[in-house]
Write an enzyme that holds these catalytic residues in place. Sequence first.
Site, PDB file in Angstrom:
ATOM      1  N   GLU A  42       0.820  -1.208   0.000  1.00  0.00           N
ATOM      2  CA  GLU A  42       0.000   0.000   0.000  1.00  0.00           C
ATOM      3  C   GLU A  42       0.859   1.265   0.000  1.00  0.00           C
ATOM      4  O   GLU A  42       1.828   1.373   0.755  1.00  0.00           O
ATOM      5  CB  GLU A  42      -0.902  -0.003   1.244  1.00  0.00           C
ATOM      6  CG  GLU A  42      -1.836   1.183   1.354  1.00  0.00           C
ATOM      7  CD  GLU A  42      -2.623   1.182   2.658  1.00  0.00           C
ATOM      8  OE1 GLU A  42      -3.650   1.876   2.726  1.00  0.00           O
ATOM      9  OE2 GLU A  42      -2.205   0.508   3.614  1.00  0.00           O
ATOM     10  N   LYS A 115     -10.367   2.835  -1.674  1.00  0.00           N
ATOM     11  CA  LYS A 115     -10.465   2.144  -0.388  1.00  0.00           C
ATOM     12  C   LYS A 115     -11.776   2.480   0.322  1.00  0.00           C
ATOM     13  O   LYS A 115     -12.111   3.646   0.522  1.00  0.00           O
ATOM     14  CB  LYS A 115      -9.265   2.531   0.480  1.00  0.00           C
ATOM     15  CG  LYS A 115      -9.136   1.796   1.797  1.00  0.00           C
ATOM     16  CD  LYS A 115      -7.807   2.180   2.445  1.00  0.00           C
ATOM     17  CE  LYS A 115      -7.574   1.496   3.770  1.00  0.00           C
ATOM     18  NZ  LYS A 115      -6.244   1.863   4.325  1.00  0.00           N
ATOM     19  N   CYS A 152      -5.724  -2.671   2.570  1.00  0.00           N
ATOM     20  CA  CYS A 152      -5.393  -2.636   3.993  1.00  0.00           C
ATOM     21  C   CYS A 152      -6.619  -2.815   4.908  1.00  0.00           C
ATOM     22  O   CYS A 152      -7.086  -3.921   5.072  1.00  0.00           O
ATOM     23  CB  CYS A 152      -4.621  -1.370   4.325  1.00  0.00           C
ATOM     24  SG  CYS A 152      -3.665  -1.504   5.871  1.00  0.00           S
TER      25      CYS A 152
END
Length: 283
Positions: A42, A115, A152
Amino acid sequence: MITKVAGIQMAFCDDSQTNIGRTAEWVESAAKQGAQVVLPSELFQSVYFCTQQQEHWFEQARTVGESPAVIAMQKLAKGLKIYIPCSFFEREGPHTYNSLAMIDDRGEIMGVYRKSHIPDGPGYQEKYYFKPGDSGFKVWPTKYGNLGVGICWDQWFPEAARMMMLQGADILLYPTAIGSEPYDAALDTSSIWRRAMQGHAVSNAVPVLAANRTGSENANAKFAGREQSYYGHSFITDPMGAISQALKSEQGLVVGEFDFETIRNYRSSWGFFRDRRSDLYNL
């Protein structure tokens, strides 16, 4: 058909060009080993800057077409004939996102995932920098299978994994940046971090690849920032949740091979999707 995937685990410094260059070297190494899909971790362009709220980091946000990280990975993907899910700090108008560009084996951008789950806690103050994603979960059809990619904090949520599986994912990929907890130096979350994703593998009968960063960083030293460590432990599971390859804190690659057609048959035999009762899920 056998698909070979690889995840990169590396340490980062304060210079973005160095970080991109080192990432490129690992991508090339993975391709030499036969990987057709290579996953960097990431926000690999820089140190993980979300440890504190400092407005100067917004200068790094770029549109997908202007991101130095994305442009560099496009060139690599085209030259090596591989797919690269590329994490980057995205700007769109007044908004900024923690995003991922899926780059195909011609160097073209297939699309962008933003995200969905944005953490906000000591050392991981992402809500200051990133708006919650509005792209929805995405699965990318490729020559080597359907790639589901979260970012993540997404990896902790079973709903995210299931949504990608319902779109036909053959593997779940998670670029990530996780390590020490500033409020508790004794807390090591690496084992539960792995188990959460092993659970996704089991309950969806799907391989999972997580690529984390490693090493110590002080992204905001000039603002009295604290050093933060990232524990690595990148890994690949098989569709039964067993870890087939893993690293500890060293830099390197995790590499795995899968026959997605065989895995699809295995998944069907368990009936996890046949026996779903979405009519009972009212939350």
